[in-house]
Design a protein around this motif. Structure first.
Motif, PDB file in Angstrom:
ATOM      1  N   GLU A  60      56.789  33.136  33.551  1.00  0.00           N
ATOM      2  CA  GLU A  60      55.483  33.501  34.395  1.00  0.00           C
ATOM      3  C   GLU A  60      54.479  31.323  34.702  1.00  0.00           C
ATOM      4  N   ALA A  64      56.132  30.454  37.734  1.00  0.00           N
ATOM      5  CA  ALA A  64      55.303  31.105  39.543  1.00  0.00           C
ATOM      6  C   ALA A  64      54.957  29.790  40.093  1.00  0.00           C
ATOM      7  N   GLU A  65      55.241  29.918  41.175  1.00  0.00           N
ATOM      8  CA  GLU A  65      54.500  29.009  42.536  1.00  0.00           C
ATOM      9  C   GLU A  65      54.618  26.920  42.084  1.00  0.00           C
ATOM     10  N   LYS A 123      60.356  29.633  46.755  1.00  0.00           N
ATOM     11  CA  LYS A 123      58.882  29.962  45.618  1.00  0.00           C
ATOM     12  C   LYS A 123      58.586  30.709  44.998  1.00  0.00           C
ATOM     13  N   THR A 125      56.985  33.472  43.338  1.00  0.00           N
ATOM     14  CA  THR A 125      55.769  34.373  42.939  1.00  0.00           C
ATOM     15  C   THR A 125      55.483  34.849  42.003  1.00  0.00           C
ATOM     16  N   GLY A 126      56.625  35.104  41.151  1.00  0.00           N
ATOM     17  CA  GLY A 126      56.082  35.965  40.052  1.00  0.00           C
ATOM     18  C   GLY A 126      57.805  37.352  39.933  1.00  0.00           C
ATOM     19  N   PHE A 127      56.802  38.377  39.438  1.00  0.00           N
ATOM     20  CA  PHE A 127      57.702  39.375  38.856  1.00  0.00           C
ATOM     21  C   PHE A 127      56.860  40.711  38.795  1.00  0.00           C
ATOM     22  N   LEU A 128      57.665  41.590  39.635  1.00  0.00           N
ATOM     23  CA  LEU A 128      57.333  43.108  39.474  1.00  0.00           C
ATOM     24  C   LEU A 128      58.443  43.850  38.648  1.00  0.00           C
ATOM     25  N   ILE A 132      60.818  37.906  42.151  1.00  0.00           N
ATOM     26  CA  ILE A 132      60.568  37.569  43.503  1.00  0.00           C
ATOM     27  C   ILE A 132      59.847  36.430  44.368  1.00  0.00           C
ATOM     28  N   VAL A 134      59.983  33.346  47.891  1.00  0.00           N
ATOM     29  CA  VAL A 134      59.253  33.533  49.519  1.00  0.00           C
ATOM     30  C   VAL A 134      59.614  32.080  49.867  1.00  0.00           C
TER      31      VAL A 134
ATOM     32  N   GLN B  62      52.081  48.388  43.410  1.00  0.00           N
ATOM     33  CA  GLN B  62      51.634  46.248  42.612  1.00  0.00           C
ATOM     34  C   GLN B  62      52.256  45.189  42.835  1.00  0.00           C
ATOM     35  N   LEU B  64      51.889  41.018  43.778  1.00  0.00           N
ATOM     36  CA  LEU B  64      52.355  39.000  43.241  1.00  0.00           C
ATOM     37  C   LEU B  64      50.360  38.772  43.957  1.00  0.00           C
ATOM     38  N   ARG B  66      50.032  35.744  44.401  1.00  0.00           N
ATOM     39  CA  ARG B  66      50.824  34.407  44.499  1.00  0.00           C
ATOM     40  C   ARG B  66      51.360  34.575  45.602  1.00  0.00           C
ATOM     41  N   LYS B  91      49.167  39.775  38.792  1.00  0.00           N
ATOM     42  CA  LYS B  91      49.153  41.256  39.802  1.00  0.00           C
ATOM     43  C   LYS B  91      48.134  41.471  40.034  1.00  0.00           C
TER      44      LYS B  91
END
Lengths: 140, 181
Positions: A60, A64-65, A123, A125-128, A132, A134, B62, B64, B66, B91
């Protein structure tokens, strides 16, 4: 009015104008141009997913970003509100990398097929359940 | 012959699982809207993960922080870095229940979703108005609710206090499909 006084007022006036222009530009600064920006990291979809699953907090911080370029095989192509969404598979995981493409890429995405290997820059944006990304574009 | 029976039984079982199982979306939509005299601010998130248990009406969401996209890059930066501190709390989650879910089966109806919303590491019980549409292949939830910025311990600097509303409207649109393993 003496010349000296006039000069002071003029330079103050110019300073104020510069200040206003700078703050206006700062307030309206555009989003990062993905195409023109250098990527921070370039790696395979498997590697990215593995890092997120095994060392989530470190991954992260690292990704991230950031703008990253991911190489992977297309699992699925779909559309969401008129924009393309490409899912890149990782052979050894249930998770994938979900790339939400910029609208400009729609025409290029139409030519792609499942199973094809591609490079996507965007870019993160993170992980679910998946990583992900964008504002993505296709890279040769 | 035995194999055929096994195949048939397996198919029946699979059918049951998908009929009673989980419904999921990975591209759900959530947006929030802040109205103030100075400006209107809106942000959209199209990467929302949501799972509904079609047996019980329980729901888990859930997203994010960002993934919220703002019109202005600077607002997005401030939102992530200063207000919701996405590096600390990446999150937002919601877990709750769709009320009167069994009465809604195979039809459309308005009801409430009640549960706990977690944003910026703070929990808050909320109740959202929701329109539910259920058919064999989809559970669609469209609704909205309001939240107070202060409930989530989000600090807004005094200098922009007038630009950001105290109460934020949240809209959502979640189109769940049957989840296949």
């Amino acid at each position: 009015m003496s010349g000296k006084k006039f000069n002071i007022i003029l330079s103050l006036f110019i300073l104020v104008i510069i200040g206003l222009v700078v703050s206006f530009l700062y307030y309206n600064k555009p989003h990062t141009n993905i195409e023109k920006s250098e990527y921070d990291y370039s790696l395979k979809a498997e590697q990215l997913i593995k890092e997120y699953k095994e060392q989530g907090i470190e991954a992260e911080k690292k990704y991230a970003e950031r703008i990253i370029q991911v190489k992977g095989e297309i699992k699925n192509i779909s559309t969401h509100k008129g924009n393309s969404v490409i899912t890149l598979m990782a052979s050894d995981s249930e998770s994938s990398v979900i790339c939400h493409m910029l609208p400009e890429e729609n025409a290029k995405v139409l030519k792609l097929k499942n199973g094809q290997e591609i490079n996507v820059k965007g870019k993160c944006t993170g992980f679910l359940l998946d990583v992900i990304m964008v504002r993505c574009i296709l890279v040769e | 012959m035995k194999e055929i029976y096994i195949i048939i039984i397996n198919l029946l079982l699979l059918n049951c699982v998908s009929a009673q199982g989980k419904f999921l979306t990975k591209d759900g939509y959530v947006s929030f809207f802040s109205h103030s005299v100075v400006e209107d601010i809106k942000a959209d998130n199209n990467q929302v993960l949501s799972i509904v248990d079609s047996e019980t009406g329980e729901i888990a969401i859930q997203l994010l922080m960002r993934s919220f996209m703002f019109k202005k890059a600077l607002m997005q930066e401030h939102f992530n870095e200063n207000y919701v501190e996405s590096y600390k709390y990446p999150k937002a989650t919601f877990s709750g229940k769709i009320m009167r879910f069994d009465e809604l089966e195979e039809l459309e109806g308005e009801t409430q979703i009640v549960g706990t919303l977690t944003v910026h590491g703070r929990d808050k019980e909320i109740s959202a108005r929701v329109n539910v549409e259920i058919n064999k292949n989809e559970i669609i939830l469209i609704g909205d609710f309001y939240v107070e910025v202060a409930d989530f311990d989000i600090k807004i600097p005094a200098i922009v206090a007038n630009n950001i509303a105290k109460t934020i409207k949240v809209n959502f649109e979640l189109r769940h499909k049957p989840y296949k393993m």
